[in-house]
Design a protein around this motif. Sequence first.
Motif, PDB file in Angstrom:
ATOM      1  N   LEU A  52       0.826  -1.207   0.000  1.00  0.00           N
ATOM      2  CA  LEU A  52       0.000   0.000   0.000  1.00  0.00           C
ATOM      3  C   LEU A  52       0.857   1.254   0.000  1.00  0.00           C
ATOM      4  CD1 LEU A  52      -2.786  -0.983   2.581  1.00  0.00           C
ATOM      5  CD2 LEU A  52      -2.888  -1.101   0.082  1.00  0.00           C
ATOM      6  N   GLU A  53       1.947   1.242   0.731  1.00  0.00           N
ATOM      7  CA  GLU A  53       2.807   2.414   0.817  1.00  0.00           C
ATOM      8  C   GLU A  53       3.496   2.721  -0.513  1.00  0.00           C
ATOM      9  OE1 GLU A  53       3.992   4.565   4.198  1.00  0.00           O
ATOM     10  OE2 GLU A  53       2.040   4.454   3.189  1.00  0.00           O
ATOM     11  N   GLN A  55       2.134   2.269  -3.406  1.00  0.00           N
ATOM     12  CA  GLN A  55       1.099   2.981  -4.154  1.00  0.00           C
ATOM     13  C   GLN A  55       0.943   4.414  -3.650  1.00  0.00           C
ATOM     14  OE1 GLN A  55      -2.231   0.087  -3.645  1.00  0.00           O
ATOM     15  NE2 GLN A  55      -2.315   0.139  -5.877  1.00  0.00           N
ATOM     16  N   SER A  56       0.936   4.577  -2.343  1.00  0.00           N
ATOM     17  CA  SER A  56       0.709   5.897  -1.756  1.00  0.00           C
ATOM     18  C   SER A  56       1.800   6.891  -2.130  1.00  0.00           C
ATOM     19  CB  SER A  56       0.613   5.786  -0.236  1.00  0.00           C
ATOM     20  OG  SER A  56      -0.520   5.013   0.141  1.00  0.00           O
ATOM     21  N   ARG A  67      -7.505   7.805   2.261  1.00  0.00           N
ATOM     22  CA  ARG A  67      -7.523   6.424   1.764  1.00  0.00           C
ATOM     23  C   ARG A  67      -7.384   5.433   2.921  1.00  0.00           C
ATOM     24  NH1 ARG A  67      -3.019   2.914  -1.484  1.00  0.00           N
ATOM     25  NH2 ARG A  67      -4.446   1.417  -2.424  1.00  0.00           N
ATOM     26  N   TYR A  68      -6.387   5.642   3.764  1.00  0.00           N
ATOM     27  CA  TYR A  68      -6.192   4.718   4.879  1.00  0.00           C
ATOM     28  C   TYR A  68      -7.364   4.774   5.859  1.00  0.00           C
ATOM     29  CZ  TYR A  68      -1.350   4.032   3.346  1.00  0.00           C
ATOM     30  OH  TYR A  68      -0.221   3.707   2.624  1.00  0.00           O
ATOM     31  N   ALA A  82      -7.444  -3.021  -1.732  1.00  0.00           N
ATOM     32  CA  ALA A  82      -6.299  -3.935  -1.663  1.00  0.00           C
ATOM     33  C   ALA A  82      -6.122  -4.767  -2.926  1.00  0.00           C
ATOM     34  CB  ALA A  82      -6.461  -4.852  -0.449  1.00  0.00           C
ATOM     35  N   GLY A 303      -9.921   2.416  -3.198  1.00  0.00           N
ATOM     36  CA  GLY A 303      -8.602   2.136  -3.742  1.00  0.00           C
ATOM     37  C   GLY A 303      -8.038   3.268  -4.577  1.00  0.00           C
TER      38      GLY A 303
END
Length: 477
Positions: A52-53, A55-56, A67-68, A82, A303
């Motif tokens: 995820l990070e 992507q962030s 988002r989180y 996810a 997402g």
Amino acid sequence: MPQDAPSPLRAVPGSTPEERAALGKAARRRAPRSGHCVYDPPGDRPDPLAVLEVQSAARVPELVPIRYGRMTESPFRFYRGAAAIMASDLAGTPDSGIRAQLCGDAHLLNFRLLASPERHLLFDINDFDETLPGPWEWDVKRLAASLVIAGRANGFSAKERRRIVRATVRSYRESMIRFADMRNLDVWYARTEADQLRAVAAERLASRGRRRLARAAEKARARDSLQAFGKLTEVVDGRIRIAADPPLLVPLRDLLPAPERGLMEAQLGKLLRRYGRTLPSDRSSLLADYRPVDMARKVVGVGSVGTRCWIILLLGRDGGDPLFLQAKEADTSVLAPHVGASAYGNQGERVVAGQRLMQAAGDIFLGWQRVDGIDGKRRDFYVRQLRDWKGIAEPEQMVPRGMGAFGEMCGATLARAHARSGDRIAIAAYLGGGDVFDRALAVFAELYADQNERDHRALTEAVAAGSLPAAAEADAR
């Protein structure tokens, strides 16, 4: 395609239906249908939060906490954000080697009511941000797991969830078998219209379920540019403009100071003009009859939160003739590291091509473009109408019988989408007339729902510890 990925199975051009069916049956040796029940993550499974990070890091920094925040709300909302995590996990599962164009994020909320250009209400797949060719099983598995996760949230028993998944996968399998016997043009013209949904509802659902479907259809027809115009705009000093609702909707005039605002307006104006060239000539002519009057940054989905997404208000013959377009950033598909890069150099074109291939009928304003200089980089976008008769399911309102019927519609729709691009005869032969694959996916879906809950818990713990930033919706405002 990654070097360690097994080669896809392909029929020789001009193969007979019998030869294509033989290819599908031979694929059972490569990946036995019962083997699809397996989900056994390796010890070196990538850290889901690290995925995820990554992507962030490419997203708008001030939007990442939203988002989180959304993903911590529930295991199902986590699952919606996810897709990259599951793509990595699916890469380690068996597949038949038969490829099709994938949605890439085929969870149940990405199936919904949509408008055709002829103004018919259809049921179809809606989201293609991650579309790429790949193993057809991956879309079916993502759909199946989403139903288990939603069923758990509703308190359904294990037996009820198993019935829902098996009915959904059976619908996919039996639909694919029907498509295998159809002519190419008949497959291409196949679609599910609202009248067909009402017929299914009359046969399968209680009166409450039928009423909900009728309300959903009525609500979908009302969700168009006129409805968005009334909800998202205001008149100030005699001028129509997009109303602010920060941080979820921020007009360009509020987002940037004057010098930067002028540059962004020029960039988005260039995007709009050049994007029109990717439309068929008749639709490009229609677009030219509108003039842009305001622009705003919008937060969308779960997402997608943090990707650059703009809505553009255009007016036609007068102030009562609005058109809202959405220009959404398109990045590399989460499937690409596992199935290979797109054949399209522009990621927006990748999304549009996949959508046109998989959907029965598409948005008349669907196109793409690349723009230099937005946040200091060259970025790809795809453009479509913001609202055009869209109706979304409400899984939290579903009883087991209703979710089962909805899952069956999703399964049949996904089969039709795959049949347009993949070898439908080989896939049908691989699946066969028995329920081996159906039962295997019911097991897989439960196992993956367990994994999703563990990953969701890891995110909530990281947020609670302050390791990752998260903003609740109320806090974000």
